[in-house]
Design an enzyme around this catalytic site. Structure first.
Site, PDB file in Angstrom:
ATOM      1  N   SER A  30     -17.928  28.212 -20.207  1.00 39.71           N
ATOM      2  CA  SER A  30     -18.850  28.290 -19.066  1.00 39.71           C
ATOM      3  C   SER A  30     -18.570  29.506 -18.209  1.00 39.71           C
ATOM      4  O   SER A  30     -17.437  29.734 -17.787  1.00 39.71           O
ATOM      5  CB  SER A  30     -18.705  27.060 -18.172  1.00 39.71           C
ATOM      6  OG  SER A  30     -18.948  25.905 -18.894  1.00 39.71           O
ATOM      7  N   HIS A  88     -24.598  28.041 -20.822  1.00 35.98           N
ATOM      8  CA  HIS A  88     -24.157  28.128 -22.216  1.00 35.98           C
ATOM      9  C   HIS A  88     -25.330  28.684 -23.017  1.00 35.98           C
ATOM     10  O   HIS A  88     -26.140  27.936 -23.560  1.00 35.98           O
ATOM     11  CB  HIS A  88     -23.776  26.743 -22.751  1.00 35.98           C
ATOM     12  CG  HIS A  88     -22.541  26.182 -22.132  1.00 35.98           C
ATOM     13  ND1 HIS A  88     -22.515  25.648 -20.878  1.00 35.98           N
ATOM     14  CD2 HIS A  88     -21.278  26.086 -22.600  1.00 35.98           C
ATOM     15  CE1 HIS A  88     -21.288  25.238 -20.608  1.00 35.98           C
ATOM     16  NE2 HIS A  88     -20.523  25.490 -21.630  1.00 35.98           N
ATOM     17  N   HIS A  99     -21.093  20.106 -26.134  1.00 36.08           N
ATOM     18  CA  HIS A  99     -20.035  19.187 -25.718  1.00 36.08           C
ATOM     19  C   HIS A  99     -20.421  17.761 -26.111  1.00 36.08           C
ATOM     20  O   HIS A  99     -21.610  17.439 -26.208  1.00 36.08           O
ATOM     21  CB  HIS A  99     -19.859  19.232 -24.196  1.00 36.08           C
ATOM     22  CG  HIS A  99     -19.600  20.603 -23.649  1.00 36.08           C
ATOM     23  ND1 HIS A  99     -20.609  21.527 -23.501  1.00 36.08           N
ATOM     24  CD2 HIS A  99     -18.461  21.197 -23.226  1.00 36.08           C
ATOM     25  CE1 HIS A  99     -20.094  22.645 -23.007  1.00 36.08           C
ATOM     26  NE2 HIS A  99     -18.796  22.482 -22.828  1.00 36.08           N
ATOM     27  N   TYR A 157     -20.278  15.273 -24.211  1.00 35.85           N
ATOM     28  CA  TYR A 157     -20.991  14.604 -23.109  1.00 35.85           C
ATOM     29  C   TYR A 157     -22.504  14.838 -23.148  1.00 35.85           C
ATOM     30  O   TYR A 157     -23.259  14.155 -22.467  1.00 35.85           O
ATOM     31  CB  TYR A 157     -20.421  14.995 -21.738  1.00 35.85           C
ATOM     32  CG  TYR A 157     -20.569  16.457 -21.361  1.00 35.85           C
ATOM     33  CD1 TYR A 157     -21.807  17.012 -21.057  1.00 35.85           C
ATOM     34  CD2 TYR A 157     -19.450  17.279 -21.299  1.00 35.85           C
ATOM     35  CE1 TYR A 157     -21.930  18.351 -20.718  1.00 35.85           C
ATOM     36  CE2 TYR A 157     -19.558  18.618 -20.964  1.00 35.85           C
ATOM     37  CZ  TYR A 157     -20.810  19.138 -20.677  1.00 35.85           C
ATOM     38  OH  TYR A 157     -20.914  20.460 -20.360  1.00 35.85           O
ATOM     39  N   GLU A 158     -22.931  15.818 -23.947  1.00 35.78           N
ATOM     40  CA  GLU A 158     -24.370  16.043 -24.087  1.00 35.78           C
ATOM     41  C   GLU A 158     -24.988  15.013 -25.029  1.00 35.78           C
ATOM     42  O   GLU A 158     -26.200  14.986 -25.210  1.00 35.78           O
ATOM     43  CB  GLU A 158     -24.637  17.454 -24.617  1.00 35.78           C
ATOM     44  CG  GLU A 158     -24.238  18.543 -23.638  1.00 35.78           C
ATOM     45  CD  GLU A 158     -24.361  19.936 -24.244  1.00 35.78           C
ATOM     46  OE1 GLU A 158     -25.492  20.411 -24.387  1.00 35.78           O
ATOM     47  OE2 GLU A 158     -23.317  20.543 -24.562  1.00 35.78           O
ATOM     48  N   ALA A 213     -13.790  26.939 -19.078  1.00 42.44           N
ATOM     49  CA  ALA A 213     -13.635  26.774 -17.635  1.00 42.44           C
ATOM     50  C   ALA A 213     -12.869  25.474 -17.434  1.00 42.44           C
ATOM     51  O   ALA A 213     -13.127  24.494 -18.126  1.00 42.44           O
ATOM     52  CB  ALA A 213     -14.998  26.679 -16.970  1.00 42.44           C
ATOM     53  N   MET A 246     -13.591  19.714 -20.314  1.00 37.33           N
ATOM     54  CA  MET A 246     -14.415  18.823 -21.139  1.00 37.33           C
ATOM     55  C   MET A 246     -14.710  19.415 -22.518  1.00 37.33           C
ATOM     56  O   MET A 246     -15.678  19.027 -23.173  1.00 37.33           O
ATOM     57  CB  MET A 246     -15.742  18.531 -20.419  1.00 37.33           C
ATOM     58  CG  MET A 246     -15.573  17.930 -19.037  1.00 37.33           C
ATOM     59  SD  MET A 246     -17.150  17.797 -18.191  1.00 37.33           S
ATOM     60  CE  MET A 246     -16.591  17.379 -16.519  1.00 37.33           C
ATOM     61  N   SER A 247     -13.894  20.353 -22.949  1.00 29.84           N
ATOM     62  CA  SER A 247     -14.200  21.005 -24.239  1.00 29.84           C
ATOM     63  C   SER A 247     -12.901  21.281 -25.005  1.00 29.84           C
ATOM     64  O   SER A 247     -11.875  20.659 -24.766  1.00 29.84           O
ATOM     65  CB  SER A 247     -14.951  22.315 -23.988  1.00 29.84           C
ATOM     66  OG  SER A 247     -14.120  23.255 -23.336  1.00 29.84           O
ATOM     67  N   ASN A 284     -11.993  25.971 -10.470  1.00 25.78           N
ATOM     68  CA  ASN A 284     -11.861  25.145  -9.254  1.00 25.78           C
ATOM     69  C   ASN A 284     -10.541  24.418  -9.328  1.00 25.78           C
ATOM     70  O   ASN A 284     -10.000  24.226 -10.419  1.00 25.78           O
ATOM     71  CB  ASN A 284     -13.007  24.112  -9.193  1.00 25.78           C
ATOM     72  CG  ASN A 284     -13.052  23.247 -10.446  1.00 25.78           C
ATOM     73  OD1 ASN A 284     -13.600  23.640 -11.473  1.00 25.78           O
ATOM     74  ND2 ASN A 284     -12.438  22.087 -10.374  1.00 25.78           N
ATOM     75  N   HIS A 316     -21.008  22.578 -10.420  1.00 26.12           N
ATOM     76  CA  HIS A 316     -21.177  23.438 -11.594  1.00 26.12           C
ATOM     77  C   HIS A 316     -21.523  24.878 -11.195  1.00 26.12           C
ATOM     78  O   HIS A 316     -21.120  25.827 -11.872  1.00 26.12           O
ATOM     79  CB  HIS A 316     -22.260  22.851 -12.513  1.00 26.12           C
ATOM     80  CG  HIS A 316     -22.461  23.612 -13.784  1.00 26.12           C
ATOM     81  ND1 HIS A 316     -21.468  23.734 -14.738  1.00 26.12           N
ATOM     82  CD2 HIS A 316     -23.526  24.294 -14.268  1.00 26.12           C
ATOM     83  CE1 HIS A 316     -21.916  24.459 -15.747  1.00 26.12           C
ATOM     84  NE2 HIS A 316     -23.162  24.815 -15.485  1.00 26.12           N
TER      85      HIS A 316
HETATM   86  N1  HPA Z   1     -12.844  18.969 -14.422  1.00 26.52           N
HETATM   87  C1  HPA Z   1     -13.339  18.932 -15.687  1.00 26.52           C
HETATM   88  N2  HPA Z   1     -13.920  19.961 -16.259  1.00 26.52           N
HETATM   89  C2  HPA Z   1     -14.005  21.106 -15.569  1.00 26.52           C
HETATM   90  C3  HPA Z   1     -13.524  21.218 -14.259  1.00 26.52           C
HETATM   91  C4  HPA Z   1     -12.916  20.089 -13.651  1.00 26.52           C
HETATM   92  O1  HPA Z   1     -12.447  20.107 -12.497  1.00 26.52           O
HETATM   93  N3  HPA Z   1     -13.792  22.485 -13.846  1.00 26.52           N
HETATM   94  C5  HPA Z   1     -14.394  23.116 -14.888  1.00 26.52           C
HETATM   95  N4  HPA Z   1     -14.538  22.284 -15.931  1.00 26.52           N
END
Ligand code: HPA
Length: 301
Positions: A47, A78, A100, A102-103, A130, A234-235, A258, A270
């Site tokens: 990302s 993406h 991902h 989650y999609e 990310a 998440m990847s 973050n 996001h």
């Molecule tokens: N948590 C999960 N996935 C992420 C985060 C997060 O804080 N930041 C970027 N992808």
């Protein structure tokens, strides 16, 4: 004529469902119709990092939608194209965008592009993502080299009938396979040395993967911290699992977009994840560009 005199034609061969290996063959046949380059290194951009694909020279960009069986990302940021060409003289295949779990994609779809990268000729893989920073010594916008991972997604991409034909290295492709050096110590050392050279801090960390798409609660992050996680995302872990199944050497880089939930008081969104990607693009690009020839030339210790 009586009805029983009309024989039913046999079911056409084409209706037999293709297995994943056969699907990958169709995908790579399509890719090789469009490029003369045989990539040796695959790069998956996370990302906010998709612009790195602009670095590819003599690039042939193929939208995922045009590659047979390639899953398409539904997430903003993406892009969804495979860019084949060279970087620093190294034949590469760069994925701008990934899908991902989650999609709603099945594990087989999530890792299908990684499988195809291997079949194209990539014996090495650089995965980027990310991530949220759990380790308080990390700062927003920092890069981290992944030393190891914890898979908390509840799924494993190597499930199903084992297929030894995926192996890119002798002895790989086995039902049970080692994950004790999933992130190549040799490639990590190269990344560390190059970052030092460039004056870019590159600490190491353990990446913990969740299914998502919800970000974590502060209690979850405290629990993950106790488990030894430095980063959350998440990847990546599924791609790395199948890469190791096939015998690819892996380098993983995270961008801390973050601080994870509760580590800082700020809410996570996001847009911020994407914005931080743009902000560190220069640093990320120069590190990765310098690393590519070194990673391609590296032989495992
Ligand atoms: N948590 C999960 N996935 C992420 C985060 C997060 O804080 N930041 C970027 N992808």
């Amino acid at each position: 004529m009586p009805a029983e005199a009309t024989p039913t034609p046999p079911a056409p061969e084409a209706q037999k469902p293709l297995d994943t290996f056969a699907k990958a063959t169709q995908a790579l046949t399509h890719i090789f119709m469009r490029t003369d380059v045989t990539p040796v290194l695959g790069i998956i951009l996370g990302s906010g990092l998709g612009n790195f694909a602009d670095q590819v020279q003599d690039a042939v960009a193929i939208p995922y939608a045009e590659i047979p069986h390639f899953p398409q990302s539904t997430v903003e940021g993406h892009n969804g194209k495979l860019v084949v060409g060279t970087i620093g003289g190294v034949p590469v295949a760069v994925m701008a965008g990934r899908v991902h779990a989650y999609e709603g994609y099945a594990m087989d779809d999530v890792v299908f592009p990684t499988r195809v990268l291997a079949r194209l000729g990539c014996k090495k893989l650089i995965v980027t993502n990310a991530a949220g920073g759990i380790n308080k010594s990390f700062g927003q916008g920092g890069l981290v080299c992944i030393a190891d991972h914890i898979n908390m997604t509840g799924q494993n991409a190597a499930i199903g009938k084992n297929e030894v034909r995926w192996a890119v290295k002798k002895g790989s492709g086995q039902r049970f396979f080692d994950m004790s050096a999933a992130y190549s110590p040799t490639l990590r050392a190269l990344a560390k040395a190059e970052a030092e050279q460039q004056g870019t801090p590159l600490p190491e960390g353990v990446y913990l993967a969740v299914l998502g798409p919800s970000y974590e609660t502060p209690a979850e992050i405290r629990a993950f911290s106790t488990l030894g996680a430095d980063l959350v995302g998440m990847s990546t872990v599924h791609e790395v699992i199948v890469a190791r199944h096939m015998g690819m050497d892996v380098l993983g880089l995270s961008l801390v977009t973050n601080m994870a939930a509760g580590v800082s008081d700020d809410a996570i969104n996001h847009e911020e994840v994407m914005e931080i990607g743009r902000r560190v693009e220069g640093q990320f690009t120069s590190l990765l560009k310098a690393l590519i020839p070194q990673v391609a030339a590296a032989t495992e210790a």
